[in-house]
Design a protein around this motif. Sequence first.
Motif, short mmCIF file in Angstrom:
data_model
loop_
_atom_site.label_atom_id
_atom_site.label_comp_id
_atom_site.label_asym_id
_atom_site.label_seq_id
_atom_site.Cartn_x
_atom_site.Cartn_y
_atom_site.Cartn_z
N ALA A 107 0.84 -1.21 0.00
CA ALA A 107 0.00 0.00 0.00
C ALA A 107 0.87 1.25 0.00
O ALA A 107 0.56 2.23 -0.69
CB ALA A 107 -0.94 -0.01 1.20
N GLU A 162 2.34 1.63 -3.51
CA GLU A 162 1.31 2.08 -4.44
C GLU A 162 1.00 3.56 -4.20
O GLU A 162 0.83 4.34 -5.15
CB GLU A 162 0.05 1.23 -4.26
N SER A 163 0.94 3.95 -2.96
CA SER A 163 0.66 5.34 -2.61
C SER A 163 1.77 6.27 -3.09
O SER A 163 1.51 7.35 -3.62
CB SER A 163 0.48 5.46 -1.10
N SER A 214 0.58 9.63 -5.55
CA SER A 214 0.18 10.30 -4.30
C SER A 214 -1.18 10.98 -4.40
O SER A 214 -1.76 11.33 -3.37
CB SER A 214 1.25 11.30 -3.87
N ASP A 243 -3.87 9.52 -5.37
CA ASP A 243 -4.86 8.50 -5.04
C ASP A 243 -4.74 8.13 -3.57
O ASP A 243 -3.71 7.61 -3.13
CB ASP A 243 -4.64 7.27 -5.92
N THR A 244 -5.78 8.41 -2.79
CA THR A 244 -5.73 8.13 -1.36
C THR A 244 -6.23 6.72 -1.01
O THR A 244 -6.15 6.32 0.15
CB THR A 244 -6.55 9.16 -0.56
N LYS A 245 -6.68 5.96 -1.99
CA LYS A 245 -7.19 4.61 -1.69
C LYS A 245 -6.13 3.73 -1.04
O LYS A 245 -6.44 3.02 -0.08
CB LYS A 245 -7.76 3.96 -2.95
N PRO A 246 -4.87 3.73 -1.51
CA PRO A 246 -3.87 2.90 -0.83
C PRO A 246 -3.64 3.34 0.62
O PRO A 246 -3.44 2.50 1.50
CB PRO A 246 -2.60 3.10 -1.66
N LEU A 247 -3.71 4.64 0.88
CA LEU A 247 -3.56 5.13 2.25
C LEU A 247 -4.73 4.70 3.12
O LEU A 247 -4.55 4.36 4.28
CB LEU A 247 -3.40 6.65 2.27
N TYR A 263 3.80 13.74 4.42
CA TYR A 263 3.57 12.49 3.70
C TYR A 263 4.88 11.72 3.55
O TYR A 263 4.93 10.51 3.78
CB TYR A 263 2.96 12.82 2.34
#
Length: 127
Positions: free
Chosen positions: A35, A38-39, A43, A45-49, A96
Motif C-alpha cells: 500500500a 502504491e501510494s 500520491s 490516489d488516497t485509496k492505498p492510504l 507524507y
Amino acid sequence: MATENSVPSLADKMAALEAAFKDRLPKKLSEIDGALAESLSNSADTKPLQAMHQLLHKMAGSAGTFGFVELGLRARDLEGQLDALLSKAEIDSDRYMLFGQNVKGFLGWCEEQQQGAGESILQRRFP
C-alpha cells in the motif's frame, strides 16, 4: 483445554485466534508495504492510504488484544499519523514523506524482530 467431546474453552479459542494472527502477520506487513509503494507511485490516489489505515487499525487492535504491546503501540502510532494526513483536504508532501519513512522504519523493525535480531515482535507483555 478442550477434551475430545467437549466444547473448546475460551482460552482454547483465544489461543487459536492468536495463532491465526501470528500466521497472518507477515502477509499483513507485506500488504502495508504494498500500500505504501502504491501510494508513493501515485500520491493523488488516497485509496492505498485508506487501505493502509484499515490494516494498521486492525493490527494495532489485534496486537493489543493478544498482548503484543510494542507491535500494537507502533501500529497505533502510524495509524494516528495517517489519520492526521488524511484529515486534510490536501496532503502535505513533507508530512507524507515523513510518514512514508516512518512506515519503512516500522516494517524494518518488524523484520528485525522476526529474524531474531532483537526481542521477538510477538513478545508478550503480560501473561
